[in-house]
Design a protein around this motif. Sequence first.
Motif, PDB file in Angstrom:
ATOM      1  N   ARG A 116      -1.784  21.602  -1.644  1.00 52.03           N
ATOM      2  CA  ARG A 116      -0.727  21.523  -0.649  1.00 52.03           C
ATOM      3  C   ARG A 116      -0.878  20.311   0.222  1.00 52.03           C
ATOM      4  NH1 ARG A 116      -0.929  26.809   1.332  1.00 52.03           N
ATOM      5  NH2 ARG A 116      -0.228  28.253  -0.278  1.00 52.03           N
ATOM      6  N   THR A 117      -2.129  19.976   0.560  1.00 50.53           N
ATOM      7  CA  THR A 117      -2.292  18.840   1.466  1.00 50.53           C
ATOM      8  C   THR A 117      -2.975  17.686   0.757  1.00 50.53           C
ATOM      9  OG1 THR A 117      -4.470  19.559   2.141  1.00 50.53           O
ATOM     10  CG2 THR A 117      -2.608  20.393   3.428  1.00 50.53           C
ATOM     11  N   GLN A 118      -2.804  16.530   1.356  1.00 50.93           N
ATOM     12  CA  GLN A 118      -3.443  15.334   0.834  1.00 50.93           C
ATOM     13  C   GLN A 118      -4.955  15.494   0.845  1.00 50.93           C
ATOM     14  OE1 GLN A 118      -1.231  13.457  -0.361  1.00 50.93           O
ATOM     15  NE2 GLN A 118      -2.630  11.862  -1.101  1.00 50.93           N
TER      16      GLN A 118
END
Length: 544
Positions: A208-210
């Motif tokens: 979901r996140t970098q």
Amino acid sequence: MKQDRGAWRSKLGFILAAAGSAVGLGNLWKFPYLTYKFGGGEHGHGAGGFVIIYLMAVLLLGLPVMIAEVMIGRRGRLNPVGSFRALRPGTAWKYAGLLGVITGFLILSYYAVVAGWTIEYIAKSVTWEYADYDAHVSDQAVRDRVFSELSVAPAGALFLKEHGLIRDTADASAVQAAWARVKTDKKYANLLKQAKKEFFLAFKTRFRTQRALKHAIIEKKMEIYPASLFERFLKNPVKQVGYFFLFMLLTMLVVIGGVSGGIERWNKVLMPLLLLMLFTLVGRVFTLDGGVRAMRFLFYPDFSRVTFNTVLWAVGQAFFSLSLGMGALLTYGSYLPKDAKISKASLAIVSLDTLVALAAAFVIFGSIFTFGLTMHGSGIGNLFTAVPGIFLHMPGGRFLSILFYSLVAFAALTSTVSLMEVAAAYLIDEHDMSRKRAVLIAGAAIFLLGVPSALSFNLLANARIFHLTFFGLVDFFSANIALPLGGILIAIFVGWVLTAREKHEEVFEFPVWLYSVWDFLVRFVAPAAILVLLFALLTGRVSG
Ligand code: PHE
């Protein structure tokens, strides 16, 4: 002439030395490597069949033959050739001993190559080289890894189907064949590129996140690096021969020191330490995700893929791991006092050896499954590529890694020493040499014999005999043919040539029923089982 022989300081000395001989790379390196190979390698389906046959071979063939082998040594009180001759003078039985001496030469010539690897890995642990993954693994390598992982997953099959390369996504061998085509045929170059791109995208969208993605990529690098370090190391002929040479020197130094000096003393401390270390790792792996899968992989019985080949390798491995069939335990038995109980000592050695093999395999597969080390290659480097993964994820990992590979090196050393001791005892007893001269001559000969094995992963990698490298051939011949053959000879000698009285004197501790069971196994079961296997081999039913 006899003053150069030795004697154990205590009964425990024999058990420890024999256990030291038995526990070695056979348990820590070869058993996990074979379970990998017979567990389906890259397309892992489980090694339960192999493991269970191995355990049966240890119990039904290994244990009884071990008692028989030690018995010959203790009665003969000499090296293998001398002991057979002393018990039945003027017969051809001494050649059974000679076969053992030669087998010992062969085994040591490639075993010490692998033993040399442990020295490099002590060095790699000291410099903590595997922790440099970030700088050394390229993003491209990560992409390639993701590709190779996903291509064997359902997503890979789906991709092939979408592009009309297969019809049935459940047909694993069709999937495999199609990928092989895509990877090698120029015609599919664009498709391959597209697959790599798509798979990496699929991988990326999982996060979901970098930050999570970055973390995952770092993890991948951490997984890739130990394997690539190992491959690079294998390809270096100078290092391969150099470490091999070094390990031979170490072995020769210890053997020149004599049986009761160095080996016995160090064994007492380091053997328990190895066990402690191994069980710490077992405990650690139980807390990791891959632990349960490793258990299943090793023990879930699946006989559907068991062939003659599996059985031959399992039996060969049982002999190899227990140091049986070439006179190592016979020679150690020749230093054993009359009142020591051979059967109890044998049971202790067999149990310990088996425990260590299972623990090592569990640790290695636990690591492979936890860290997603897609099993690839032949698995020959599992001990060196999978275990660092655990240490990288453990507090104090660097220190533990140094300790671990040092203990592996030591376990290997107590085994190489026992192999060398057979050759030395033979030259000392039969050719009236001094210990030093015997060791120098045997050591030089073994080193020369082993150089092609050390080069089998680099300069001679493509030189094949029966599809095997020189290393593979010597390993196959000595472990799967020579040791079982030696085992038959030992079983026949004790089963059919020694008198009941002679045997009773050696296993005085056996109650009648146990004696009968043991005698039956030695007389009938061991020779018959091994003969069937060797016959299958001769008629081409098995191969390397
Ligand atoms: N048993 C040793 C090991 O498992 C190898 C060995 C084989 C030693 C034969 C002596 C004789 O590592």
